[in-house]
Design an enzyme around this catalytic site. Structure first.
Site, PDB file in Angstrom:
ATOM      1  CG  ASP A 116      -3.089  -0.516   1.810  1.00  0.00           C
ATOM      2  OD1 ASP A 116      -4.073  -0.969   0.993  1.00  0.00           O
ATOM      3  OD2 ASP A 116      -2.056  -0.995   2.151  1.00  0.00           O
TER       4      ASP A 116
HETATM    5  C1  NOJ Z   1      -5.182  -4.390   1.779  1.00  0.00           C
HETATM    6  C2  NOJ Z   1      -3.841  -4.569   1.474  1.00  0.00           C
HETATM    7  O1  NOJ Z   1      -3.420  -3.613   2.000  1.00  0.00           O
HETATM    8  C3  NOJ Z   1      -2.945  -3.823  -0.111  1.00  0.00           C
HETATM    9  O2  NOJ Z   1      -2.264  -4.796   0.353  1.00  0.00           O
HETATM   10  C4  NOJ Z   1      -4.148  -4.234  -0.754  1.00  0.00           C
HETATM   11  O3  NOJ Z   1      -3.370  -4.063  -2.006  1.00  0.00           O
HETATM   12  C5  NOJ Z   1      -5.323  -3.542  -0.927  1.00  0.00           C
HETATM   13  N1  NOJ Z   1      -6.712  -4.119   0.603  1.00  0.00           N
HETATM   14  C6  NOJ Z   1      -6.658  -3.520  -1.758  1.00  0.00           C
HETATM   15  O4  NOJ Z   1      -7.037  -5.245  -1.479  1.00  0.00           O
END
Ligand code: NOJ
Length: 758
Positions: free
Chosen positions: A283
């Site tokens: 993430d």
């Molecule tokens: C953080 C988020 O937790 C996740 O769901 C997302 O896909 C990513 N950022 C990318 O934007």
């Protein structure tokens, strides 16, 4: 030749074909990798964002130069359409040494530009065909805009409505969550990933992110393995079994090790036990965030992640900047770097990017398909199926298409709040508001008096926090009392009040946890004043989470929960309010009476001192100040009509392994409207070697019944529906007594007993 033999030959042919395709891919990638330098291999593991739709600080600098040098494997977060994507792909394909195409990712969560209800709302349709269709449309639109990779589905089981991201998932139940996960993967990926309108799905957030302590985002999830297997892991596994191409590791720690660096999770469970062969991405900066978790410096946490089984580093650039050193120092191996690089190249190969790196950028297709009439029609139909009727006294709904309606509330005319959280490509100027929807559906036969009545909130520091992406909470220059007076005046002149109230779009979503999940005070004051007028008050609720609605349930005449309904929300809400569609949604996350009941979910364990639901007996598992029951139980939702259930009949009282139990009920539409009903089946294993929940959803069927019509609904229950994880984490069955329940929600059920014999 017999039918079976033909089928066997067809399977052999198919398997051979797959092997041949794999062999071709492997040969291609082996050849490509033989030409790659160590730096270029590590470059493939680097996923960067040039800014745009971001959820943290942007770390990458000189992105174009890095692409040219082969130091970037993919880009994400570009919401401006195909041109910028094409430019970046040009640099990779034309100017980098080996011409390896980039992969382009985006948070396509509940639609791309045609936005559907938030995922929690979608799940309330209990209609996997509609959910799959929403993902298919999202893939069609996103791919036309150049996107190869959607960061969805989010399948985290969530049992704590304080957690803002409960909005992004399918609620509390692992069985329903698994079906939704599968439907979304199929919708995004189709059956051929190389197709120009297919995108690779990414199941997230692996794992247990929805169980963040205290409902506070990014917090640890701490639970026994048994609990993980019993309640939390199934939807991820379902996505993997459905062929999802990628997995995103979560921010939280599990057993003291952050998911992104957790070898048990990313290798032992995901790859070894579940056989996942695709790509694992971190993430957003979850690699470098392990420094703050206390796992070491950037080099150490990057090496830890690679060794754990992570392939791609989102934003942190820990892999890019430290893996070479770690290799020299023996902290990681060449084999580990190669394996990660291969998996990223495989994903690109499967997406057809080596054949045509520009295949998903189609200005023509974008112009024709994005926000097309057909997509908007689907958005309207799907949204109407997601709304949940929580209360409807005196059959106040559906409204008549005549007379005068006082349409009040801060969300009645708020384009900015229709889409809900995480709709990065949505354009709110295209949204249909409730006021416009009512005009579209009821036309001039209804007289509408509009009054805002209240601000979404009057708390200035709270407003500032919510409005980080723009003025979702717009503060009127009038005083709260002036606004209420105007609304009361409108109510007094009307036959019925429709009060559109609830949360602003970004009161849920990432980093939007709340300790108070009731309707904000400014709006409560408005509702109280409206109720005092004595006019029937229909609450139309916008919400990204189950809210505490005890006062509203006691005082409003009707409550329609519409979540955040997306681009066509206003039309869909009006369709339901005026009875063009009879609501059929059922909640997929329990609504508590107050925050103190959280976590509250239907499939809880019994305790040794179970509370039987009457009074407040001492020394039972209950509260002194509130009942154990939720305000609205899982699976609950009303219709404009009513349904009655016959008793259950079983084809036998005893089954042995291999046999099927047939559970039959007759459902009758006893009201005045045609309508749909989701018939739910739950079981309880009465005696087992590890304690079992009081109920678990095992099957459901959504049926349509004309007014007065009856239908026999039959469910088949086999051994697979009766298994559970034992203390050795083996998925087993144990002979003994069971109960089966069938009903309209998890509480209101008929029950019968049966025995599973050895
Ligand atoms: C953080 C988020 O937790 C996740 O769901 C997302 O896909 C990513 N950022 C990318 O934007």
């Amino acid at each position: 030749m017999k039918k079976n033999q033909l089928l066997f030959l067809a399977i052999i042919f198919f398997v051979n074909q797959l092997h041949a395709q794999d062999a071709k891919m492997n040969a291609f990638i082996t050849n490509l990798m033989s030409k790659m330098t160590l730096e270029e291999k590590i470059g493939q593991l680097n996923l960067v964002t040039p800014g745009g739709a971001v959820t943290g600080s942007v770390v990458s600098k000189d992105v174009d130069d890095k692409i040219r040098k082969g130091f970037v494997g993919g880009l994400f977060g570009i919401t401006t359409g195909p041109d910028k994507i094409r430019q970046a792909q040009d640099i990779a394909v034309k100017n980098s040494r080996l011409h390896i195409p980039l992969i382009f990712g985006l948070d396509v969560i509940h639609g791309h530009k045609t936005v559907f209800p938030i995922p929690l709302g979608l799940s309330c349709s209990w209609d996997t065909t509609l959910i799959e269709r929403s993902a298919r449309i999202a893939a069609t639109e996103a791919s036309a805009d150049g996107i190869d990779w959607a960061y969805s589905p989010m399948v985290d089981i969530a049992r704590d409505p304080r957690w803002g991201r409960i909005a992004e998932g399918a609620g509390e139940d692992p069985y329903l969550g698994s079906l939704v996960a599968r439907a979304m993967v199929k919708g995004y990926q189709g059956n051929d990933l190389t197709k120009n309108d297919a995108v690779m799905a990414c199941v997230k957030h692996f794992a247990l992110y929805g169980a963040a302590e205290a409902g506070r985002d990014y917090n640890p999830s701490d639970m026994s393995r048994l609990r993980m297997y019993q309640f939390y892991l199934a939807p991820y596994k379902a996505a993997i079994d459905a062929g999802v191409g990628s997995v995103m590791s979560s921010f939280n720690e599990i057993d003291g090790i952050p998911a992104t660096g957790n070898k048990w999770l990313l290798t032992d469970l995901l790859r070894k036990q579940w056989g996942f062969k695709g790509l694992v991405v971190s993430d957003y900066t979850s690699v470098s965030e392990m420094i703050a978790h206390g796992m070491g410096n950037l080099q150490e946490v990057s090496a830890l992640s690679l060794r754990a089984g992570l392939d791609m580093d989102m934003v942190a650039e820990g892999f890019l900047n430290t893996l070479k050193k770690s290799l020299q120092e023996g902290k990681v191996t060449q084999q580990q770097i190669d394996a990660a690089c291969r998996r990223i190249l495989e994903a690109k190969y499967k997406l057809g990017l080596f054949d045509d790196p520009y295949r998903r950028m189609s200005t023509d297709r974008a112009a024709k398909e994005i926000l097309s009439e057909e997509h908007r029609r689907a958005a309207r139909e799907i949204a109407a199926h997601c709304f949940v009727l929580l209360k409807n006294n005196n059959q106040t709904l559906p409204l008549k298409k005549s007379g005068t309606i006082a349409l009040v509330g801060p969300l009645a005319n708020s384009q900015r709040n229709m889409l809900g959280t995480w709709s990065v490509s949505g354009d709110f100027s295209k949204d249909v508001t409730v006021i416009d929807g009512i005009k579209n559906v009821a036309g001039s036969s209804v007289n509408v008096i509009y009054a805002k009545g209240a601000n979404l909130s009057d708390d200035t520091s709270f407003i500032k926090r919510v409005n980080v992406f723009g003025p979702e909470i717009e503060v009127d220059s009038r005083s709260p009392q002036e606004m209420i007076n105007e609304a009361v005046d409108a109510a007094n002149k009307s036959d019925v009040v429709v009060a559109v109230v609830g949360e602003a779009a970004d009161m849920t979503g990432e980093a939007s946890s709340m300790s108070n999940i009731g309707i904000p005070e400014s709006q409560e004051n408005l509702l109280q004043a409206l109720v005092k007028t004595g006019k029937p008050v229909v609450v139309v609720l916008f919400n990204g989470r189950p809210m505490t609605l005890t006062w509203e349930n006691d005082h409003a005449t009707a409550i329609l929960d519409t979540w955040f309904g997306g681009t066509e929300a206003g039309n869909a809400i009006a369709d339901v309010l005026f009875g063009n569609y009879n609501p059929s949604g059922k909640i997929t996350a329990t609504f508590p009476r107050n925050v103190g009941q959280i976590p509250i979910y239907y499939s809880h364990k019994n305790t040794g001192r179970p509370y039987d639901g009457t009074g407040f007996p001492k020394f039972k598992s209950n509260y002194l100040d509130v009942s154990n029951d939720p305000l609205y139980p899982f699976g609950y939702g009303l219709s404009y009509t009513t349904f009655s259930y016959s008793d259950i009949t079983l084809n036998k009282k005893h089954i042995i392994p291999g046999e099927t139990l047939r559970v039959k009920v007759t459902v009758t539409n006893t009201g005045n409207y045609d309508g749909e009903e989701t018939v739910q089946l739950y079981t309880r294993d009465m005696v087992a070697s590890v304690t079992q929940p009081v109920k678990e959803l095992k099957k459901f069927q959504k049926i349509f019944l004309k007014k007065g019509e009856s239908k026999e609904v039959t469910f088949s229950i086999g051994l697979d529906n009766l298994k559970f994880y034992n203390s050795d984490l083996k998925y087993v069955y144990e002979a003994g007594d069971f109960k089966v329940f069938v009903g309209t929600n998890s509480q209101d059920v008929k029950e019968a007993d049966f025995v599973l014999d050895k």
